[in-house]
Design an enzyme around this catalytic site. Structure first.
Site, PDB file in Angstrom:
ATOM      1  N   ASP A 123       0.848  -1.202   0.000  1.00 28.47           N
ATOM      2  CA  ASP A 123       0.000   0.000   0.000  1.00 28.47           C
ATOM      3  C   ASP A 123       0.879   1.246   0.000  1.00 28.47           C
ATOM      4  O   ASP A 123       2.024   1.205   0.444  1.00 28.47           O
ATOM      5  CB  ASP A 123      -0.866   0.039   1.270  1.00 28.47           C
ATOM      6  N   ARG A 179      -1.624  -0.677  -8.385  1.00 29.59           N
ATOM      7  CA  ARG A 179      -2.959  -0.200  -8.011  1.00 29.59           C
ATOM      8  C   ARG A 179      -2.909   1.324  -8.114  1.00 29.59           C
ATOM      9  O   ARG A 179      -2.084   1.966  -7.478  1.00 29.59           O
ATOM     10  CB  ARG A 179      -3.314  -0.602  -6.593  1.00 29.59           C
TER      11      ARG A 179
HETATM   12  C1  LIG Z   1      -8.962  -1.024  -3.066  1.00 26.78           C
HETATM   13  C2  LIG Z   1      -8.497   0.326  -2.632  1.00 26.78           C
HETATM   14  C3  LIG Z   1      -7.232   0.455  -2.105  1.00 26.78           C
HETATM   15  C4  LIG Z   1      -6.751   1.711  -1.723  1.00 26.78           C
HETATM   16  N1  LIG Z   1      -5.448   1.835  -1.309  1.00 26.78           N
HETATM   17  C5  LIG Z   1      -4.963   3.060  -1.039  1.00 26.78           C
HETATM   18  C6  LIG Z   1      -3.588   3.257  -0.744  1.00 26.78           C
HETATM   19  O1  LIG Z   1      -2.786   2.320  -0.713  1.00 26.78           O
HETATM   20  N2  LIG Z   1      -3.161   4.529  -0.492  1.00 26.78           N
HETATM   21  C7  LIG Z   1      -4.017   5.601  -0.528  1.00 26.78           C
HETATM   22  O2  LIG Z   1      -3.559   6.727  -0.326  1.00 26.78           O
HETATM   23  N3  LIG Z   1      -5.315   5.427  -0.800  1.00 26.78           N
HETATM   24  C8  LIG Z   1      -5.808   4.205  -1.052  1.00 26.78           C
HETATM   25  N4  LIG Z   1      -7.135   4.065  -1.367  1.00 26.78           N
HETATM   26  C9  LIG Z   1      -8.072   5.180  -1.150  1.00 26.78           C
HETATM   27  C10 LIG Z   1      -8.184   6.065  -2.366  1.00 26.78           C
HETATM   28  O3  LIG Z   1      -6.986   6.756  -2.547  1.00 26.78           O
HETATM   29  C11 LIG Z   1      -9.327   7.088  -2.207  1.00 26.78           C
HETATM   30  O4  LIG Z   1      -9.092   7.904  -1.114  1.00 26.78           O
HETATM   31  C12 LIG Z   1     -10.710   6.477  -2.031  1.00 26.78           C
HETATM   32  O5  LIG Z   1     -10.866   5.358  -2.858  1.00 26.78           O
HETATM   33  C13 LIG Z   1     -11.791   7.500  -2.406  1.00 26.78           C
HETATM   34  O6  LIG Z   1     -11.599   7.957  -3.708  1.00 26.78           O
HETATM   35  P1  LIG Z   1     -12.547   7.567  -4.967  1.00 26.78           P
HETATM   36  O7  LIG Z   1     -11.662   7.421  -6.155  1.00 26.78           O
HETATM   37  O8  LIG Z   1     -13.371   6.403  -4.634  1.00 26.78           O
HETATM   38  O9  LIG Z   1     -13.396   8.859  -5.244  1.00 26.78           O
HETATM   39  P2  LIG Z   1     -14.323   9.768  -4.284  1.00 26.78           P
HETATM   40  O10 LIG Z   1     -14.758  10.878  -5.154  1.00 26.78           O
HETATM   41  O11 LIG Z   1     -13.604  10.096  -3.015  1.00 26.78           O
HETATM   42  O12 LIG Z   1     -15.497   8.798  -3.965  1.00 26.78           O
HETATM   43  C14 LIG Z   1     -16.523   8.508  -4.877  1.00 26.78           C
HETATM   44  C15 LIG Z   1     -17.721   8.035  -4.078  1.00 26.78           C
HETATM   45  O13 LIG Z   1     -17.412   6.774  -3.472  1.00 26.78           O
HETATM   46  C16 LIG Z   1     -17.930   6.708  -2.154  1.00 26.78           C
HETATM   47  N5  LIG Z   1     -16.814   6.542  -1.224  1.00 26.78           N
HETATM   48  C17 LIG Z   1     -15.497   6.682  -1.496  1.00 26.78           C
HETATM   49  N6  LIG Z   1     -14.745   6.379  -0.419  1.00 26.78           N
HETATM   50  C18 LIG Z   1     -15.610   6.047   0.569  1.00 26.78           C
HETATM   51  C19 LIG Z   1     -15.463   5.624   1.929  1.00 26.78           C
HETATM   52  N7  LIG Z   1     -14.278   5.471   2.477  1.00 26.78           N
HETATM   53  N8  LIG Z   1     -16.579   5.364   2.631  1.00 26.78           N
HETATM   54  C20 LIG Z   1     -17.801   5.483   2.108  1.00 26.78           C
HETATM   55  N9  LIG Z   1     -18.011   5.866   0.822  1.00 26.78           N
HETATM   56  C21 LIG Z   1     -16.939   6.147   0.055  1.00 26.78           C
HETATM   57  C22 LIG Z   1     -18.704   7.976  -1.953  1.00 26.78           C
HETATM   58  O14 LIG Z   1     -20.032   7.749  -2.362  1.00 26.78           O
HETATM   59  C23 LIG Z   1     -18.069   8.942  -2.911  1.00 26.78           C
HETATM   60  O15 LIG Z   1     -18.929   9.966  -3.290  1.00 26.78           O
HETATM   61  C24 LIG Z   1      -7.607   2.834  -1.805  1.00 26.78           C
HETATM   62  C25 LIG Z   1      -8.879   2.689  -2.337  1.00 26.78           C
HETATM   63  C26 LIG Z   1      -9.323   1.467  -2.768  1.00 26.78           C
HETATM   64  C27 LIG Z   1     -10.684   1.366  -3.382  1.00 26.78           C
END
Ligand SMILES: Cc1cc2nc3c(=O)[nH]c(=O)nc-3n(C[C@H](O)[C@H](O)[C@H](O)COP(=O)(O)OP(=O)(O)OC[C@H]3O[C@@H](n4cnc5c(N)ncnc54)[C@H](O)[C@@H]3O)c2cc1C
Length: 303
Positions: A123, A179
């Site tokens: 990660d 990722r």
């Molecule tokens: C499998 C996976 C692994 C990840 N690993 C890392 C990592 O190693 N390092 C890192 O910095 N980040 C990591 N992330 C987090 C990522 O960087 C984002 O912060 C997170 O996914 C929210 O961004 P989004 O692209 O979904 O868009 P957003 O615009 O933030 O979200 C889109 C929609 O998804 C929903 N949503 C998103 N996140 C959440 C939540 N936590 N709870 C509830 N609803 C939510 C909401 O409805 C939101 O409106 C990971 C995410 C995923 C899916």
């Protein structure tokens, strides 16, 4: 402002109360609960990446504790032929305190994972870790090509350049597995894009570069608009279903997840579990108070 207030007071509430907010996003305290979750996802044609919850450590005892947890997890999960992978956070192994010890611990995880045919994803944490985590990946990838991947964050201005850097270390026949996510930590404008659309734009530029470099992309996002742009690129480059995957967090945007799996896109869900769930859940909320709103709307509006 209200989100920040809620995120700051939550750690002072009883665990049982915070669990109400968190249970949708965390498999449970024990591995057996994670396994139940993985089996449920498997029935929906979804693979999992399993994360043992933990925080930055203060002592070697803690590092060894987490190492033992991961080794046990790999040993047990290897009995499930579900295409599983493991996600690790290097600060749990003392990345910032003792790089070599951290690297050795991850090496032990990777040795067992390779023997059991499981993939390990490193990660990406906040920007104080970016250089060391990339270095860690590059060194371990040389030793365990095909068994280890990394995460890049589209909000960082440096990420396109990091892709160029990774291309230079790629070993023929072992495409680098990345990722790509937006990034969860609060970073300064100097190093990170802040606008919603500019982060999306950089995500797409990074994805396109990964396709150009023939890396294996794991697209970790729940953002519908961004997913549509990714689907356009998948169609443009005529990718086969085994040449990429989408990834989502447990309990988030289940409907969107279902739509993608029904259309035959490979989907992997991040399944966190462990006794450290309370510290994890409350700290993530403090790091990114916007999640409070996502959680509240998620509780009210099924996604
Ligand atoms: C499998 C996976 C692994 C990840 N690993 C890392 C990592 O190693 N390092 C890192 O910095 N980040 C990591 N992330 C987090 C990522 O960087 C984002 O912060 C997170 O996914 C929210 O961004 P989004 O692209 O979904 O868009 P957003 O615009 O933030 O979200 C889109 C929609 O998804 C929903 N949503 C998103 N996140 C959440 C939540 N936590 N709870 C509830 N609803 C939510 C909401 O409805 C939101 O409106 C990971 C995410 C995923 C899916």
């Amino acid at each position: 402002m209200v989100n920040r207030m809620i995120a700051n007071i939550l750690p002072h509430f009883p665990e049982r109360f915070v669990w109400i907010f968190s249970k949708k996003y965390i498999a449970g305290k024990e591995l057996k609960e994670a396994i139940r979750c993985i089996e449920d996802l498997h029935r929906e044609n979804i693979v999992s990446t399993v994360d043992v919850l933990g925080e930055s450590v203060n002592s070697l005892e803690e590092v060894n504790y987490y190492l033992a947890q991961y080794l046990e997890t790999i040993q047990i999960l290897s009995e499930y032929n579900f295409g599983l992978s493991i996600s690790v956070k290097p600060t749990m192994f003392g990345l910032l305190e003792d790089y070599d010890y951290c690297q050795n611990s991850l090496r032990k995880i990777l040795m067992l994972a390779r023997e059991k045919n499981l993939f390990v994803r490193i990660d990406m944490e906040d920007s104080s870790c970016t250089d060391s985590e990339l270095r860690l990946f590059e060194q371990l990838y040389k030793e365990f090509p095909g068994h280890v991947g990394i995460v890049l964050q589209a909000y960082l201005r440096r990420t396109l350049a990091d892709l160029d850097r990774l291309k230079k270390v790629e070993i023929k026949g072992h495409p680098i597995n990345i990722r790509l996510c937006k990034g969860i930590y609060v970073e300064s404008r100097k190093i990170a894009f802040k606008g919603r659309q500019e982060i999306r734009n950089n995500f797409i530029s990074c994805f396109e570069k990964m396709l150009e470099y023939k890396f294996y992309p794991a697209l970790a996002t729940h953002d519908k608009k961004l997913i549509c742009s990714c689907l356009d690129l998948i169609a443009k480059y005529e990718l086969k279903p085994d040449e990429y995957e989408f990834q989502m967090l447990l309990g988030v945007t289940k409907r969107l997840r279902k739509k993608l799996t029904q259309k035959n896109h490979r989907m992997r869900v991040y399944v966190p579990f462990g006794v450290q769930w309370f510290r994890y859940a409350t700290r993530r909320l403090q790091e990114n108070p916007h999640m409070v709103w996502d959680i509240i709307t998620g509780m009210v509006v099924p996604k």
